[in-house]
Write a protein that holds these residues in place. Sequence first.
Motif, mmCIF file in Angstrom:
data_model
loop_
_atom_site.group_PDB
_atom_site.id
_atom_site.type_symbol
_atom_site.label_atom_id
_atom_site.label_comp_id
_atom_site.label_asym_id
_atom_site.label_seq_id
_atom_site.Cartn_x
_atom_site.Cartn_y
_atom_site.Cartn_z
ATOM 1 N N ARG A 24 12.607 15.257 -32.636
ATOM 2 C CA ARG A 24 13.716 14.330 -32.408
ATOM 3 C C ARG A 24 14.249 14.483 -30.989
ATOM 4 N NH1 ARG A 24 16.989 15.456 -37.981
ATOM 5 N NH2 ARG A 24 17.119 17.491 -36.930
ATOM 6 N N TYR A 25 14.551 13.356 -30.384
ATOM 7 C CA TYR A 25 15.026 13.340 -28.999
ATOM 8 C C TYR A 25 16.268 14.215 -28.819
ATOM 9 C CZ TYR A 25 16.777 11.473 -24.561
ATOM 10 O OH TYR A 25 17.241 11.341 -23.273
ATOM 11 N N ALA A 26 17.245 14.071 -29.695
ATOM 12 C CA ALA A 26 18.504 14.798 -29.543
ATOM 13 C C ALA A 26 18.288 16.309 -29.580
ATOM 14 C CB ALA A 26 19.494 14.372 -30.631
ATOM 15 N N ASP A 27 17.424 16.769 -30.484
ATOM 16 C CA ASP A 27 17.151 18.207 -30.590
ATOM 17 C C ASP A 27 16.461 18.732 -29.329
ATOM 18 O OD1 ASP A 27 18.242 18.226 -33.134
ATOM 19 O OD2 ASP A 27 16.304 17.991 -34.138
ATOM 20 N N ILE A 28 15.513 17.947 -28.823
ATOM 21 C CA ILE A 28 14.754 18.382 -27.650
ATOM 22 C C ILE A 28 15.622 18.374 -26.396
ATOM 23 C CG2 ILE A 28 12.861 17.666 -26.116
ATOM 24 C CD1 ILE A 28 11.322 16.950 -28.722
ATOM 25 N N ALA A 29 16.464 17.366 -26.251
ATOM 26 C CA ALA A 29 17.377 17.325 -25.103
ATOM 27 C C ALA A 29 18.309 18.534 -25.120
ATOM 28 C CB ALA A 29 18.180 16.025 -25.121
ATOM 29 N N TYR A 67 16.289 21.767 -24.118
ATOM 30 C CA TYR A 67 16.019 21.885 -22.687
ATOM 31 C C TYR A 67 17.224 22.412 -21.910
ATOM 32 C CZ TYR A 67 11.442 19.600 -22.296
ATOM 33 O OH TYR A 67 10.098 19.304 -22.348
ATOM 34 N N ARG A 68 18.410 22.072 -22.364
ATOM 35 C CA ARG A 68 19.612 22.420 -21.596
ATOM 36 C C ARG A 68 20.269 23.721 -22.053
ATOM 37 N NH1 ARG A 68 19.389 16.797 -21.463
ATOM 38 N NH2 ARG A 68 19.744 15.925 -19.371
ATOM 39 N N ASP A 69 19.705 24.380 -23.042
ATOM 40 C CA ASP A 69 20.319 25.591 -23.581
ATOM 41 C C ASP A 69 19.743 26.820 -22.889
ATOM 42 O OD1 ASP A 69 21.202 27.750 -25.171
ATOM 43 O OD2 ASP A 69 21.411 26.418 -26.903
ATOM 44 N N ARG A 103 19.824 29.742 -23.643
ATOM 45 C CA ARG A 103 19.355 30.753 -24.590
ATOM 46 C C ARG A 103 17.911 30.511 -25.029
ATOM 47 N NH1 ARG A 103 24.296 29.857 -28.633
ATOM 48 N NH2 ARG A 103 23.642 27.722 -28.097
ATOM 49 N N MET A 104 17.295 29.480 -24.471
ATOM 50 C CA MET A 104 15.886 29.176 -24.729
ATOM 51 C C MET A 104 15.055 29.728 -23.570
ATOM 52 S SD MET A 104 15.707 27.176 -27.513
ATOM 53 C CE MET A 104 16.785 26.122 -28.520
ATOM 54 N N SER A 105 14.186 30.662 -23.839
ATOM 55 C CA SER A 105 13.406 31.309 -22.789
ATOM 56 C C SER A 105 12.075 30.591 -22.559
ATOM 57 C CB SER A 105 13.129 32.760 -23.165
ATOM 58 O OG SER A 105 12.243 33.362 -22.237
ATOM 59 N N SER A 106 11.691 30.496 -21.280
ATOM 60 C CA SER A 106 10.387 29.942 -20.915
ATOM 61 C C SER A 106 9.351 31.027 -20.658
ATOM 62 C CB SER A 106 10.524 29.074 -19.656
ATOM 63 O OG SER A 106 11.288 27.922 -19.918
ATOM 64 N N ASP A 107 9.752 32.288 -20.695
ATOM 65 C CA ASP A 107 8.833 33.395 -20.441
ATOM 66 C C ASP A 107 7.779 33.453 -21.550
ATOM 67 O OD1 ASP A 107 7.794 36.203 -20.636
ATOM 68 O OD2 ASP A 107 9.070 36.449 -18.876
ATOM 69 N N GLY A 162 11.071 16.858 -18.503
ATOM 70 C CA GLY A 162 11.929 17.920 -18.999
ATOM 71 C C GLY A 162 13.377 17.657 -18.625
ATOM 72 N N ALA A 163 14.172 18.715 -18.644
ATOM 73 C CA ALA A 163 15.589 18.628 -18.303
ATOM 74 C C ALA A 163 16.101 20.039 -18.058
ATOM 75 C CB ALA A 163 16.385 17.955 -19.424
ATOM 76 N N GLY A 164 17.326 20.143 -17.560
ATOM 77 C CA GLY A 164 17.912 21.457 -17.323
ATOM 78 C C GLY A 164 17.291 22.158 -16.125
ATOM 79 N N VAL A 165 17.370 23.498 -16.099
ATOM 80 C CA VAL A 165 16.918 24.252 -14.928
ATOM 81 C C VAL A 165 15.410 24.153 -14.723
ATOM 82 C CG1 VAL A 165 18.842 25.878 -15.035
ATOM 83 C CG2 VAL A 165 16.704 26.423 -16.227
ATOM 84 N N HIS A 166 14.666 23.813 -15.786
ATOM 85 C CA HIS A 166 13.219 23.712 -15.672
ATOM 86 C C HIS A 166 12.753 22.273 -15.479
ATOM 87 C CE1 HIS A 166 11.400 27.694 -16.234
ATOM 88 N NE2 HIS A 166 12.482 27.983 -16.933
ATOM 89 N N MET A 167 13.658 21.362 -15.189
ATOM 90 C CA MET A 167 13.211 19.993 -14.935
ATOM 91 C C MET A 167 12.190 19.996 -13.805
ATOM 92 S SD MET A 167 15.419 16.558 -14.174
ATOM 93 C CE MET A 167 14.584 14.983 -13.965
#
Length: 361
Positions: free
Chosen positions: A5-10, A13-15, A17-21, A305-310
């Motif tokens: 769902r778009y809302a969950d993914i948006a 991306y902006r949280d 507390r979600m790690s990309s490592d 994407g969105a947030g710091v990893h856009m």
Amino acid sequence: MFLSRYADIAACYRDPRMSSDKKAEFGPKFGEGSPLYRHHTTSLVFNDPPLHTRVRRLLAAAFTPRSLAALQPRIEAVVDGLLDAHAGAGRMDLVEDFAFRLPVEVICDMLGVPASDRAPFRRYSLAILGALEPVAGPERQRAGNEAVSEFSDYLTGLVAERRRRPADDRDVLGALIHGEVDGARLSPDELVQNCIFLLNAGHETTTNLIGNTVDALLRFPRELARLRADPGLLRTCVEEGLRFESSNQLGNRRLTVDLELGGERLAAGTYIHIGIGAANRDPAQFPAPDRFDAGRDPNRHVAFGAGVHMCLGAVLARLEGTIAIGRLVSRFDGLARDGAPERGGRARFRGFNKYPIAWDA
């Protein structure tokens, strides 16, 4: 957990507390110490601060709208040259002869890669990115490891040559070599692996953007006719191409704390699969999502994407895509497929390996 769902993914991306490592995932997948493991755990996209912050700050100056605007004449010249080379024949392969060639020329120019050295780069890129597939068998892993090793050896030599020249803030490779963030420079391996990342990411998105958007226009001929009649739709057409067939279809994050997402309580350490392509077809966000609409506006897709990893190269990809698609459509009448296209055959990235087209010569 898979998000669609778009809302969950948006929100994901902006949280922060979600790690990309991805070290925990890539160790078992590639083998710690392997070339693929070293590359993907060192590159910008699969890291959190502080490495992500250092690399992104060093690159940011080269990817501002003002800096990229200076590249526009070069992009236009490359596009016109590629179209000139095939105009008389009345046919070409949209991917191999055009969509791939443009971004490779541009990103190699930015990094100072000599024209004579660029031929192997698509093979390297396809092999390295192919190993990121959810299921990558031994053959893909072997090809990926060989590609990282060969690419690393080449770039190590290029970096050594570039170090002997003074810093130049207009030179992306020079900025990576000589630039500092909080008094720290990139290590030799961080430098080489992020150059590989730039060369791969710098052309993958644009290649697929051009190929996928032209394919959509040919499948929706009324939209192609609409764009021809009103070139002012080019900007929204490119955004719709990004939404309709997103180049990058899948992303991942890992929770660093317990939190609630999509109405469910999830434990720290949960691995999240991000369905980018699904979000961009979510009917709750996009009316008639399965219809290609060259004038769709607003169009708040998450293809970059969105947030710091856009995506750092989003402005460049849009610029290249706009010039390439606009000039192709305006110059050649009667655009059509000239045979069966060949999909890339990957789940994470959506695009074509081959796409023969023809026009009224």
